[in-house]
Scaffold this motif. Sequence first.
Motif, PDB file in Angstrom:
ATOM      1  N   THR A 111      -8.875  43.147  10.916  1.00  0.00           N
ATOM      2  CA  THR A 111      -8.748  44.532  10.416  1.00  0.00           C
ATOM      3  C   THR A 111      -7.980  44.860   9.256  1.00  0.00           C
ATOM      4  OG1 THR A 111      -6.776  45.163  11.842  1.00  0.00           O
ATOM      5  CG2 THR A 111      -9.093  45.343  12.887  1.00  0.00           C
ATOM      6  N   GLN A 112      -7.612  43.705   8.648  1.00  0.00           N
ATOM      7  CA  GLN A 112      -6.637  43.927   7.295  1.00  0.00           C
ATOM      8  C   GLN A 112      -7.236  43.006   6.225  1.00  0.00           C
ATOM      9  OE1 GLN A 112      -2.274  43.876   7.910  1.00  0.00           O
ATOM     10  NE2 GLN A 112      -2.510  45.630   9.409  1.00  0.00           N
ATOM     11  N   PRO A 113      -8.221  43.384   5.813  1.00  0.00           N
ATOM     12  CA  PRO A 113      -8.932  42.586   4.305  1.00  0.00           C
ATOM     13  C   PRO A 113      -7.873  42.612   3.189  1.00  0.00           C
ATOM     14  CG  PRO A 113      -9.924  44.591   4.485  1.00  0.00           C
ATOM     15  CD  PRO A 113      -9.088  44.564   5.828  1.00  0.00           C
ATOM     16  N   LEU A 114      -7.892  41.460   2.564  1.00  0.00           N
ATOM     17  CA  LEU A 114      -7.210  41.182   1.412  1.00  0.00           C
ATOM     18  C   LEU A 114      -8.164  41.093   0.306  1.00  0.00           C
ATOM     19  CD1 LEU A 114      -4.394  40.819   0.280  1.00  0.00           C
ATOM     20  CD2 LEU A 114      -4.672  38.459   0.659  1.00  0.00           C
ATOM     21  N   ASP A 115      -7.908  42.110  -0.831  1.00  0.00           N
ATOM     22  CA  ASP A 115      -8.855  41.718  -2.091  1.00  0.00           C
ATOM     23  C   ASP A 115      -8.204  40.978  -3.117  1.00  0.00           C
ATOM     24  OD1 ASP A 115     -10.837  43.272  -0.897  1.00  0.00           O
ATOM     25  OD2 ASP A 115      -9.980  45.339  -1.713  1.00  0.00           O
ATOM     26  N   ALA A 151      -8.318  27.722   4.855  1.00  0.00           N
ATOM     27  CA  ALA A 151      -8.615  27.942   6.246  1.00  0.00           C
ATOM     28  C   ALA A 151      -7.321  28.500   6.998  1.00  0.00           C
ATOM     29  CB  ALA A 151      -9.071  26.727   6.881  1.00  0.00           C
ATOM     30  N   PRO A 152      -7.404  29.476   8.077  1.00  0.00           N
ATOM     31  CA  PRO A 152      -8.943  30.078   8.410  1.00  0.00           C
ATOM     32  C   PRO A 152      -9.601  31.184   7.676  1.00  0.00           C
ATOM     33  CG  PRO A 152      -6.956  30.916   9.781  1.00  0.00           C
ATOM     34  CD  PRO A 152      -6.461  29.992   8.499  1.00  0.00           C
ATOM     35  N   TRP A 153      -9.143  31.549   6.507  1.00  0.00           N
ATOM     36  CA  TRP A 153      -9.461  32.832   5.780  1.00  0.00           C
ATOM     37  C   TRP A 153     -10.915  32.556   5.445  1.00  0.00           C
ATOM     38  CZ3 TRP A 153      -6.684  37.016   4.283  1.00  0.00           C
ATOM     39  CH2 TRP A 153      -5.098  37.056   4.736  1.00  0.00           C
ATOM     40  N   ILE A 154     -11.747  33.806   5.593  1.00  0.00           N
ATOM     41  CA  ILE A 154     -13.118  33.760   5.352  1.00  0.00           C
ATOM     42  C   ILE A 154     -13.350  34.786   4.231  1.00  0.00           C
ATOM     43  CG2 ILE A 154     -13.698  32.895   7.772  1.00  0.00           C
ATOM     44  CD1 ILE A 154     -14.414  35.704   8.294  1.00  0.00           C
ATOM     45  N   THR A 155     -14.671  34.730   3.716  1.00  0.00           N
ATOM     46  CA  THR A 155     -14.710  35.703   2.575  1.00  0.00           C
ATOM     47  C   THR A 155     -16.029  36.705   3.079  1.00  0.00           C
ATOM     48  OG1 THR A 155     -16.169  34.235   1.526  1.00  0.00           O
ATOM     49  CG2 THR A 155     -13.887  34.419   0.778  1.00  0.00           C
ATOM     50  N   GLY A 156     -16.434  36.311   4.346  1.00  0.00           N
ATOM     51  CA  GLY A 156     -17.437  37.281   4.746  1.00  0.00           C
ATOM     52  C   GLY A 156     -18.175  36.533   6.026  1.00  0.00           C
ATOM     53  N   ARG A 157     -19.057  37.395   6.803  1.00  0.00           N
ATOM     54  CA  ARG A 157     -19.460  37.117   7.909  1.00  0.00           C
ATOM     55  C   ARG A 157     -21.136  37.527   7.512  1.00  0.00           C
ATOM     56  NH1 ARG A 157     -16.344  36.169  12.192  1.00  0.00           N
ATOM     57  NH2 ARG A 157     -14.196  37.262  12.318  1.00  0.00           N
ATOM     58  N   LEU A 158     -22.123  36.174   7.930  1.00  0.00           N
ATOM     59  CA  LEU A 158     -23.352  36.371   7.468  1.00  0.00           C
ATOM     60  C   LEU A 158     -24.260  35.951   8.673  1.00  0.00           C
ATOM     61  CD1 LEU A 158     -22.809  34.163   4.230  1.00  0.00           C
ATOM     62  CD2 LEU A 158     -23.094  36.379   4.387  1.00  0.00           C
ATOM     63  N   MET A 159     -25.236  36.422   8.836  1.00  0.00           N
ATOM     64  CA  MET A 159     -26.395  36.334   9.577  1.00  0.00           C
ATOM     65  C   MET A 159     -27.620  35.798   9.082  1.00  0.00           C
ATOM     66  SD  MET A 159     -24.853  37.819  11.920  1.00  0.00           S
ATOM     67  CE  MET A 159     -23.453  39.152  12.414  1.00  0.00           C
ATOM     68  N   MET A 160     -28.521  34.762   9.849  1.00  0.00           N
ATOM     69  CA  MET A 160     -29.581  34.440   9.434  1.00  0.00           C
ATOM     70  C   MET A 160     -30.628  34.654  10.521  1.00  0.00           C
ATOM     71  SD  MET A 160     -30.965  30.728   8.192  1.00  0.00           S
ATOM     72  CE  MET A 160     -30.592  29.655   9.730  1.00  0.00           C
ATOM     73  N   TYR A 161     -31.815  35.154  10.293  1.00  0.00           N
ATOM     74  CA  TYR A 161     -32.595  35.649  11.313  1.00  0.00           C
ATOM     75  C   TYR A 161     -34.112  35.192  10.930  1.00  0.00           C
ATOM     76  CZ  TYR A 161     -29.589  39.588  13.046  1.00  0.00           C
ATOM     77  OH  TYR A 161     -28.452  40.231  13.395  1.00  0.00           O
ATOM     78  N   ARG A 170     -18.803  43.304  -8.291  1.00  0.00           N
ATOM     79  CA  ARG A 170     -17.890  42.754  -7.185  1.00  0.00           C
ATOM     80  C   ARG A 170     -17.686  41.284  -7.551  1.00  0.00           C
ATOM     81  NH1 ARG A 170     -15.327  44.584  -2.965  1.00  0.00           N
ATOM     82  NH2 ARG A 170     -16.382  42.978  -1.672  1.00  0.00           N
ATOM     83  N   SER A 171     -18.137  40.699  -8.290  1.00  0.00           N
ATOM     84  CA  SER A 171     -18.419  39.144  -8.685  1.00  0.00           C
ATOM     85  C   SER A 171     -16.982  38.731  -8.878  1.00  0.00           C
ATOM     86  CB  SER A 171     -18.997  38.749  -9.821  1.00  0.00           C
ATOM     87  OG  SER A 171     -20.358  39.256  -9.497  1.00  0.00           O
ATOM     88  N   ARG A 172     -16.078  39.580  -9.391  1.00  0.00           N
ATOM     89  CA  ARG A 172     -14.561  39.427  -9.793  1.00  0.00           C
ATOM     90  C   ARG A 172     -13.628  39.746  -8.673  1.00  0.00           C
ATOM     91  NH1 ARG A 172     -14.299  38.274 -15.146  1.00  0.00           N
ATOM     92  NH2 ARG A 172     -16.235  38.950 -16.325  1.00  0.00           N
ATOM     93  N   LEU A 173     -14.172  40.408  -7.450  1.00  0.00           N
ATOM     94  CA  LEU A 173     -13.446  40.599  -6.397  1.00  0.00           C
ATOM     95  C   LEU A 173     -13.881  39.799  -5.241  1.00  0.00           C
ATOM     96  CD1 LEU A 173     -10.887  42.773  -5.668  1.00  0.00           C
ATOM     97  CD2 LEU A 173     -12.949  44.060  -4.852  1.00  0.00           C
ATOM     98  N   TRP A 174     -12.840  39.097  -4.655  1.00  0.00           N
ATOM     99  CA  TRP A 174     -13.025  38.492  -3.391  1.00  0.00           C
ATOM    100  C   TRP A 174     -12.413  39.187  -2.225  1.00  0.00           C
ATOM    101  CZ3 TRP A 174     -12.777  32.523  -4.671  1.00  0.00           C
ATOM    102  CH2 TRP A 174     -14.155  32.148  -5.325  1.00  0.00           C
ATOM    103  N   ARG A 175     -13.021  39.702  -1.390  1.00  0.00           N
ATOM    104  CA  ARG A 175     -12.429  40.310  -0.092  1.00  0.00           C
ATOM    105  C   ARG A 175     -12.448  39.217   0.882  1.00  0.00           C
ATOM    106  NH1 ARG A 175     -13.616  46.306   1.889  1.00  0.00           N
ATOM    107  NH2 ARG A 175     -11.900  46.461   0.150  1.00  0.00           N
ATOM    108  N   MET A 176     -11.153  38.899   1.635  1.00  0.00           N
ATOM    109  CA  MET A 176     -10.987  37.807   2.433  1.00  0.00           C
ATOM    110  C   MET A 176     -10.483  38.412   3.564  1.00  0.00           C
ATOM    111  SD  MET A 176      -9.329  34.924  -0.282  1.00  0.00           S
ATOM    112  CE  MET A 176      -9.425  33.967   0.984  1.00  0.00           C
ATOM    113  N   TRP A 177     -10.391  38.043   4.838  1.00  0.00           N
ATOM    114  CA  TRP A 177     -10.129  38.233   6.217  1.00  0.00           C
ATOM    115  C   TRP A 177      -9.608  36.961   6.878  1.00  0.00           C
ATOM    116  CZ3 TRP A 177     -14.962  39.537   4.442  1.00  0.00           C
ATOM    117  CH2 TRP A 177     -15.383  40.936   4.209  1.00  0.00           C
TER     118      TRP A 177
END
Length: 313
Positions: A211-215, A262-272, A198-205
């Motif tokens: 609802t339509q990510p771009l690989d 911007a405003p494209w992102i490559t993921g949503r992250l949480m810190m708990y 997966r290191s060679r594939l960036w999924r972006m939103w």
Amino acid sequence: MDRLLSMRVFERVANEGSFSAAARALDMSPPVVTRLVADLEEHLGTRLLQRSTRRLSLTDAGLQYLSRVRNILQDIDEADAVAHSQTTELAGLLRLHAPPVLASYVIAPLVAEFRKRHPKIFIELEVASMREPPIEDFDITLLGTDDSFDADVVARKVIESEAILVASPAYLKRQGTPQRPEDLVQHECLAQKMPNSRSRLWRMWCPENPTQPLDIDIQPVLIANHTDSLLRATLDGTGITSVAMDIVAPYLSRGELVRVLAPWITGRLMMYAALPSRKFIPQRTRVFLDFLVEETRLQNAKAMAVSSSESGN
């Protein structure tokens, strides 16, 4: 028999000089006080008090027992006070556990300001990457995860962040700025080591159309399992990388890094922040947790403001 209660009642009877006075002081009925002392005497197999219609006095055994009992009860009260202070006072040792990236970019930058506010709280930080950290051994354990987090632990969400693409001004001056995600295949990219290639594939939103990510199939010039290494290389102008907004926030604010696409992102992250229990949380843990939430959200908001202003230019 509640032995500790009986000992306290016996001490109060000896201090007050009568069962009725002890009963009033302890907010108990006289028969209950009399029974508790009698139970204690039966347990010890000796008489502690000499009773008469005129006066109450201690036997020799009672005098010796009272001396020991007073010391024992004082030690218990002091132990209770120490334990209580650990929960209520802003002092003592705060034990933290965090993976390396959160220790370096979240915890460490906050220590100086937190210590200014609470100089009697001392911090012990253990840094380790563990799939299942020993949450019960620490006051707070920081967990970084994606939005699918559903672990069976007592945890408070500290911040919800986005993974964004960043590069140094020097790199963008040298290689140009990508204008659309597809342009990344022509750029030098730095990627986090991931399973299953997966290191060679960036999924972006794009937030406007989540609802339509771009690989994007990239060809990384550097793959690493260490965020510090990727960030250092990015700062040095090696290429473009994906990193959490809250980690890169100070670099964006200082202009050392620039957000791209911007405003494209490559993921949503949480810190708990995981806690060993819901009960009896020390006050020092509460104030640090509140401080952590306040400061990380402030940094994240600043970074978002900077990246938004950049995208608008």
